[in-house]
Design a protein around this motif. Structure first.
Motif, PDB file in Angstrom:
ATOM      1  N   ALA A  86     -19.229  -0.492 -21.372  1.00 41.38           N
ATOM      2  CA  ALA A  86     -17.783  -0.276 -21.475  1.00 41.38           C
ATOM      3  C   ALA A  86     -17.356   1.010 -20.781  1.00 41.38           C
ATOM      4  N   ALA A  87     -18.118   2.085 -20.974  1.00 42.77           N
ATOM      5  CA  ALA A  87     -17.778   3.366 -20.343  1.00 42.77           C
ATOM      6  C   ALA A  87     -17.883   3.275 -18.823  1.00 42.77           C
ATOM      7  N   ALA A  88     -18.947   2.633 -18.323  1.00 42.31           N
ATOM      8  CA  ALA A  88     -19.118   2.514 -16.867  1.00 42.31           C
ATOM      9  C   ALA A  88     -18.038   1.629 -16.255  1.00 42.31           C
ATOM     10  N   ALA A  89     -17.727   0.516 -16.909  1.00 41.16           N
ATOM     11  CA  ALA A  89     -16.704  -0.396 -16.378  1.00 41.16           C
ATOM     12  C   ALA A  89     -15.324   0.250 -16.405  1.00 41.16           C
ATOM     13  N   LEU A  90     -14.988   0.904 -17.507  1.00 42.04           N
ATOM     14  CA  LEU A  90     -13.687   1.564 -17.598  1.00 42.04           C
ATOM     15  C   LEU A  90     -13.570   2.700 -16.585  1.00 42.04           C
ATOM     16  N   GLY A  91     -14.634   3.468 -16.430  1.00 42.04           N
ATOM     17  CA  GLY A  91     -14.619   4.547 -15.442  1.00 42.04           C
ATOM     18  C   GLY A  91     -14.454   4.031 -14.031  1.00 42.04           C
ATOM     19  N   ALA A  92     -15.183   2.969 -13.680  1.00 45.72           N
ATOM     20  CA  ALA A  92     -15.058   2.397 -12.340  1.00 45.72           C
ATOM     21  C   ALA A  92     -13.649   1.852 -12.111  1.00 45.72           C
ATOM     22  N   HIS A  93     -13.100   1.213 -13.121  1.00 47.80           N
ATOM     23  CA  HIS A  93     -11.746   0.666 -13.004  1.00 47.80           C
ATOM     24  C   HIS A  93     -10.711   1.779 -12.830  1.00 47.80           C
ATOM     25  N   LEU A  94     -10.824   2.813 -13.643  1.00 50.75           N
ATOM     26  CA  LEU A  94      -9.886   3.936 -13.523  1.00 50.75           C
ATOM     27  C   LEU A  94     -10.031   4.642 -12.177  1.00 50.75           C
ATOM     28  N   GLY A  95     -11.258   4.776 -11.691  1.00 48.18           N
ATOM     29  CA  GLY A  95     -11.473   5.380 -10.380  1.00 48.18           C
ATOM     30  C   GLY A  95     -10.854   4.559  -9.271  1.00 48.18           C
ATOM     31  N   ASP A  96     -11.016   3.239  -9.334  1.00 46.98           N
ATOM     32  CA  ASP A  96     -10.412   2.373  -8.321  1.00 46.98           C
ATOM     33  C   ASP A  96      -8.891   2.441  -8.360  1.00 46.98           C
ATOM     34  N   ILE A  97      -8.325   2.500  -9.558  1.00 46.98           N
ATOM     35  CA  ILE A  97      -6.873   2.643  -9.678  1.00 46.98           C
ATOM     36  C   ILE A  97      -6.428   3.981  -9.083  1.00 46.98           C
ATOM     37  N   GLY A 123      -4.159   6.349  -2.015  1.00 50.87           N
ATOM     38  CA  GLY A 123      -3.906   5.679  -0.739  1.00 50.87           C
ATOM     39  C   GLY A 123      -2.471   5.232  -0.592  1.00 50.87           C
ATOM     40  N   ARG A 124      -1.907   4.740  -1.660  1.00 50.63           N
ATOM     41  CA  ARG A 124      -0.508   4.298  -1.612  1.00 50.63           C
ATOM     42  C   ARG A 124       0.424   5.482  -1.372  1.00 50.63           C
ATOM     43  N   GLY A 125       0.134   6.610  -2.000  1.00 50.66           N
ATOM     44  CA  GLY A 125       0.947   7.804  -1.789  1.00 50.66           C
ATOM     45  C   GLY A 125       0.812   8.338  -0.375  1.00 50.66           C
ATOM     46  N   LEU A 126      -0.405   8.320   0.163  1.00 53.28           N
ATOM     47  CA  LEU A 126      -0.609   8.792   1.532  1.00 53.28           C
ATOM     48  C   LEU A 126       0.041   7.864   2.557  1.00 53.28           C
ATOM     49  N   ALA A 127       0.089   6.583   2.266  1.00 53.61           N
ATOM     50  CA  ALA A 127       0.685   5.630   3.212  1.00 53.61           C
ATOM     51  C   ALA A 127       2.179   5.864   3.382  1.00 53.61           C
ATOM     52  N   ARG A 128       2.785   6.527   2.453  1.00 51.54           N
ATOM     53  CA  ARG A 128       4.221   6.795   2.555  1.00 51.54           C
ATOM     54  C   ARG A 128       4.535   8.062   3.335  1.00 51.54           C
ATOM     55  N   THR A 129       3.531   8.831   3.672  1.00 50.01           N
ATOM     56  CA  THR A 129       3.797  10.069   4.412  1.00 50.01           C
ATOM     57  C   THR A 129       4.088   9.751   5.873  1.00 50.01           C
ATOM     58  N   ARG A 130       4.865  10.581   6.482  1.00 43.89           N
ATOM     59  CA  ARG A 130       5.343  10.336   7.843  1.00 43.89           C
ATOM     60  C   ARG A 130       4.228  10.411   8.875  1.00 43.89           C
ATOM     61  N   TRP A 131       3.292  11.327   8.713  1.00 43.20           N
ATOM     62  CA  TRP A 131       2.262  11.509   9.735  1.00 43.20           C
ATOM     63  C   TRP A 131       1.313  10.320   9.818  1.00 43.20           C
ATOM     64  N   LEU A 132       1.363   9.408   8.856  1.00 44.83           N
ATOM     65  CA  LEU A 132       0.541   8.205   8.934  1.00 44.83           C
ATOM     66  C   LEU A 132       1.286   7.029   9.555  1.00 44.83           C
ATOM     67  N   ARG A 133       2.587   7.137   9.716  1.00 44.36           N
ATOM     68  CA  ARG A 133       3.363   5.991  10.169  1.00 44.36           C
ATOM     69  C   ARG A 133       3.902   6.113  11.579  1.00 44.36           C
ATOM     70  N   ASP A 134       4.120   7.283  12.089  1.00 40.93           N
ATOM     71  CA  ASP A 134       4.892   7.455  13.323  1.00 40.93           C
ATOM     72  C   ASP A 134       4.057   7.442  14.600  1.00 40.93           C
ATOM     73  N   GLY A 135       3.222   6.451  14.801  1.00 37.15           N
ATOM     74  CA  GLY A 135       2.482   6.340  16.049  1.00 37.15           C
ATOM     75  C   GLY A 135       1.408   7.387  16.226  1.00 37.15           C
ATOM     76  N   SER A 136       1.030   8.070  15.180  1.00 42.86           N
ATOM     77  CA  SER A 136      -0.042   9.051  15.294  1.00 42.86           C
ATOM     78  C   SER A 136      -1.378   8.334  15.418  1.00 42.86           C
ATOM     79  N   ARG A 137      -2.431   9.081  15.707  1.00 40.18           N
ATOM     80  CA  ARG A 137      -3.760   8.487  15.810  1.00 40.18           C
ATOM     81  C   ARG A 137      -4.188   7.887  14.475  1.00 40.18           C
ATOM     82  N   VAL A 138      -3.845   8.558  13.407  1.00 41.34           N
ATOM     83  CA  VAL A 138      -4.192   8.042  12.087  1.00 41.34           C
ATOM     84  C   VAL A 138      -3.423   6.757  11.809  1.00 41.34           C
ATOM     85  N   GLY A 139      -2.144   6.734  12.163  1.00 45.45           N
ATOM     86  CA  GLY A 139      -1.341   5.525  11.984  1.00 45.45           C
ATOM     87  C   GLY A 139      -1.875   4.362  12.803  1.00 45.45           C
TER      88      GLY A 139
END
Length: 118
Positions: A60-71, A77-93
């Motif tokens: 239970a501890a390992a499964a809950l920890g893995a789930h929380l880590g994935d969340i 990742g979702r927060g970083l995807a909203r930043t401008r430097w990832l969207r405006d034709g940059s190399r990262v984008g």
């Protein structure tokens, strides 16, 4: 029983083993250098051979920890995807667009490779 075995068994019997496994499993989602699978496998073998910790509690501890880590990784990742430097034709984008196209066509192959090869 050696001194190391005595310390390891004392740790396995401690109530702190479950929160530590949970935190280690959650942190493992953010980096590949943390050995959460090895720790869980070792503790599971200790549980089978010596009776501590509880296999159900450990699972239970390992499964809950893995789930929380994935969340957590998902929201980072979702927060970083909203930043401008990832969207405006940059190399990262550009790299993200290429990755999205690969995931759309061969998603399972890339996900399995990224999860298990490191």
């Amino acid at each position: 029983m050696t001194a190391f075995e005595a310390v390891a068994f004392d740790f396995a019997q401690s109530v702190w083993v479950y929160p530590i496994v949970l935190l280690l499993s959650a942190a493992d989602a953010f980096t590949i250098v943390l050995p959460s699978e090895t720790v869980v496998a070792g503790l599971a073998s200790t549980a089978v051979s010596l009776g501590a910790p509880s296999l159900w509690g450990l699972a239970a501890a390992a499964a809950l920890g893995a789930h929380l880590g994935d969340i957590g990784v998902f929201f980072v990742g979702r927060g970083l995807a909203r930043t401008r430097w990832l969207r405006d034709g940059s190399r990262v984008g550009t790299a993200l667009r290429w990755t999205r196209a690969r995931l759309d066509t061969q998603g399972p192959l890339y996900i399995m490779s990224a999860r298990y090869i490191p």
